[in-house]
Design an enzyme around this catalytic site. Structure first.
Site, mmCIF file in Angstrom:
data_model
loop_
_atom_site.group_PDB
_atom_site.id
_atom_site.type_symbol
_atom_site.label_atom_id
_atom_site.label_comp_id
_atom_site.label_asym_id
_atom_site.label_seq_id
_atom_site.Cartn_x
_atom_site.Cartn_y
_atom_site.Cartn_z
ATOM 1 N N TYR A 127 0.827 -1.216 0.000
ATOM 2 C CA TYR A 127 0.000 0.000 0.000
ATOM 3 C C TYR A 127 0.857 1.261 0.000
ATOM 4 O O TYR A 127 1.670 1.460 0.917
ATOM 5 C CB TYR A 127 -0.907 -0.005 1.234
ATOM 6 C CG TYR A 127 -1.822 1.186 1.338
ATOM 7 C CD1 TYR A 127 -2.961 1.279 0.547
ATOM 8 C CD2 TYR A 127 -1.561 2.219 2.228
ATOM 9 C CE1 TYR A 127 -3.815 2.357 0.641
ATOM 10 C CE2 TYR A 127 -2.403 3.305 2.334
ATOM 11 C CZ TYR A 127 -3.530 3.375 1.535
ATOM 12 O OH TYR A 127 -4.361 4.451 1.634
ATOM 13 N N ASN A 199 7.626 -2.168 2.628
ATOM 14 C CA ASN A 199 6.672 -1.124 2.979
ATOM 15 C C ASN A 199 6.094 -1.435 4.364
ATOM 16 O O ASN A 199 4.898 -1.522 4.543
ATOM 17 C CB ASN A 199 5.557 -1.093 1.921
ATOM 18 C CG ASN A 199 4.657 0.119 2.040
ATOM 19 O OD1 ASN A 199 5.121 1.254 2.062
ATOM 20 N ND2 ASN A 199 3.363 -0.119 2.104
ATOM 21 N N SER A 234 2.803 -3.421 4.384
ATOM 22 C CA SER A 234 3.028 -4.737 3.787
ATOM 23 C C SER A 234 4.425 -4.900 3.216
ATOM 24 O O SER A 234 5.139 -3.931 2.969
ATOM 25 C CB SER A 234 2.007 -5.082 2.703
ATOM 26 O OG SER A 234 0.689 -5.072 3.211
ATOM 27 N N SER A 272 0.190 -5.239 8.238
ATOM 28 C CA SER A 272 1.176 -5.412 7.176
ATOM 29 C C SER A 272 0.972 -6.786 6.545
ATOM 30 O O SER A 272 1.217 -7.815 7.177
ATOM 31 C CB SER A 272 2.598 -5.302 7.742
ATOM 32 O OG SER A 272 3.557 -5.568 6.745
ATOM 33 N N GLY A 273 0.506 -6.824 5.316
ATOM 34 C CA GLY A 273 0.377 -8.082 4.597
ATOM 35 C C GLY A 273 1.753 -8.568 4.171
ATOM 36 O O GLY A 273 2.424 -7.922 3.369
#
Length: 368
Positions: A127, A199, A234, A272-273
């Site tokens: 993101y 990220n 993520s 956070s993926g």
């Protein structure tokens, strides 16, 4: 471009010639970077496991999600078959659809035989909405096509490029990073390469070479957290090797990615993926079409530890390269994120003289 090793940071293992995922034979990578006006800070990155010519030839593969608050399409098919037979595209959260359709458009033009059946591309996201107008439909299918057309071997651009353009890592400018390691097995030598779209994390978590540097960095933390929960954003990691491996062994490589991330300090935020894909380009002729039998050579499980180590080391260094190979960025709504080297007290970019970071003494400043 300054990288972590240029700063004298102690990093283990022996890197390949480019210290990049493209050290793995056949792997090609391309970026399209979109920086326009005040609000557009995004892009797309394409990874081709067997190069453009072999874009739809299967590789043994496995994937792992440390935290599923993210997206990587095509993973259910990888779980079903143990094979990756698709390009890999990395972009922002709201551009997954454009990434998916762009791969199909490119395939219709370049691989019409493959396009004659259903296609399930692998598209992953992080993101970038703090710096980028993520709802603005700026990444389009033609950008994905350009990234695939431009994919090459050799050195890889890092930092604020491609899908990593608008990303923030440890409240500093993040994005694209890569590294590789040499692994010897008997008389053979193999490469393990990692690529991250970083990220994630909060400033106080950042650890470099075992030292909690983030707690000691001067300056204010950008108010990313005003809009996003702590650690949100993520991380996607792609791991490649030319060692002949089974699908479950590739999945085991993907499961080691969090250990490399943890070396840089993250504890894995819920927001956070964290999704990881590993593939092997070994066994190039082991995946038959309809009819016949497949034959896969593989490194014995009891000999896998050096490959696990290589993943952990390459992922750690990839994150550090994403932070070091960067500059401050201002984007949407006048949001600004500093670069690690700026916060450390010298201009980001290649310094006039080699700079070493005195992490061993616990001091976050330049070391002569």
């Amino acid at each position: 471009m300054t990288r972590a090793r240029d700063l004298g940071i102690a990093l283990g293992g022996e890197p390949g010639p480019w210290n990049a995922i493209t050290d793995v034979p056949g792997v090609e990578l391309g970026h399209v970077t979109l920086i326009e006006g005040d609000d557009v800070r995004t892009g797309v990155t394409a990874v081709l496991p067997r190069g453009r010519a072999g874009a739809w030839r299967p590789c043994a593969a496995g994937w792992y999600a440390l935290n599923g608050n993210g997206e990587m399409t095509g993973t259910t098919l990888i779980s079903e078959t143990g094979a990756l037979g698709s390009p890999i595209v990395l972009t922002n959260t709201h551009a997954v659809g454009a990434g998916h359709r762009g791969v199909i458009d490119w395939t219709v033009r370049t691989h019409p035989d493959a396009a004659g059946r259903w296609l399930l591309p692998v598209v992953a996201e992080t993101y970038d909405g703090y710096l980028n107008d993520v709802n603005g439909d700026h990444v389009r299918r033609e950008h994905v096509v350009r990234a695939l057309d431009g994919a090459r071997g050799g050195p890889v651009a890092e930092g604020s490029v491609g899908g990593g353009t608008g990303m923030t890592c440890y409240d500093l400018k993040g994005g694209a990073g890569t590294a590789s390691r040499l692994v010897r097995y008997g008389a053979d030598a193999y490469r393990v390469g990692a690529y991250v779209q970083a990220n994630f994390g909060t400033r106080e978590e950042l650890v470099i070479a075992g030292v909690p540097v983030g707690r000691r960095l001067p300056g204010d933390v950008p108010r990313v957290l005003d809009e996003l929960p702590p650690g949100a954003g993520s991380v996607i990691a792609v791991v490649a090797t030319d060692a002949p491996l089974l699908p479950d062994q590739c999945r085991a490589l993907a499961r080691r990615v969090p250990l490399g991330l943890a070396r840089t300090g993250t504890t894995g935020s819920h927001f956070s993926g964290d999704i990881f894909l590993a593939f092997s380009v070994g066994n190039a002729d082991g995946w038959p079409g309809d009819g016949g039998y497949g034959t896969l050579r593989f490194v014995p499980w009891e000999s896998m530890d050096p490959f696990f180590t290589a993943v952990v080391e390459a992922v750690e260094e990839s994150v550090l390269n994403a932070l070091v190979s960067n500059s401050a960025m201002t984007g949407r709504a006048d949001h600004s994120v500093p670069a690690l080297l700026d916060v450390w007290g010298f201009r980001a970019g290649v310094p006039a003289e080699p700079v070493r970071l005195d992490v061993s003494a616990g001091h976050p400043g330049p070391k002569p």
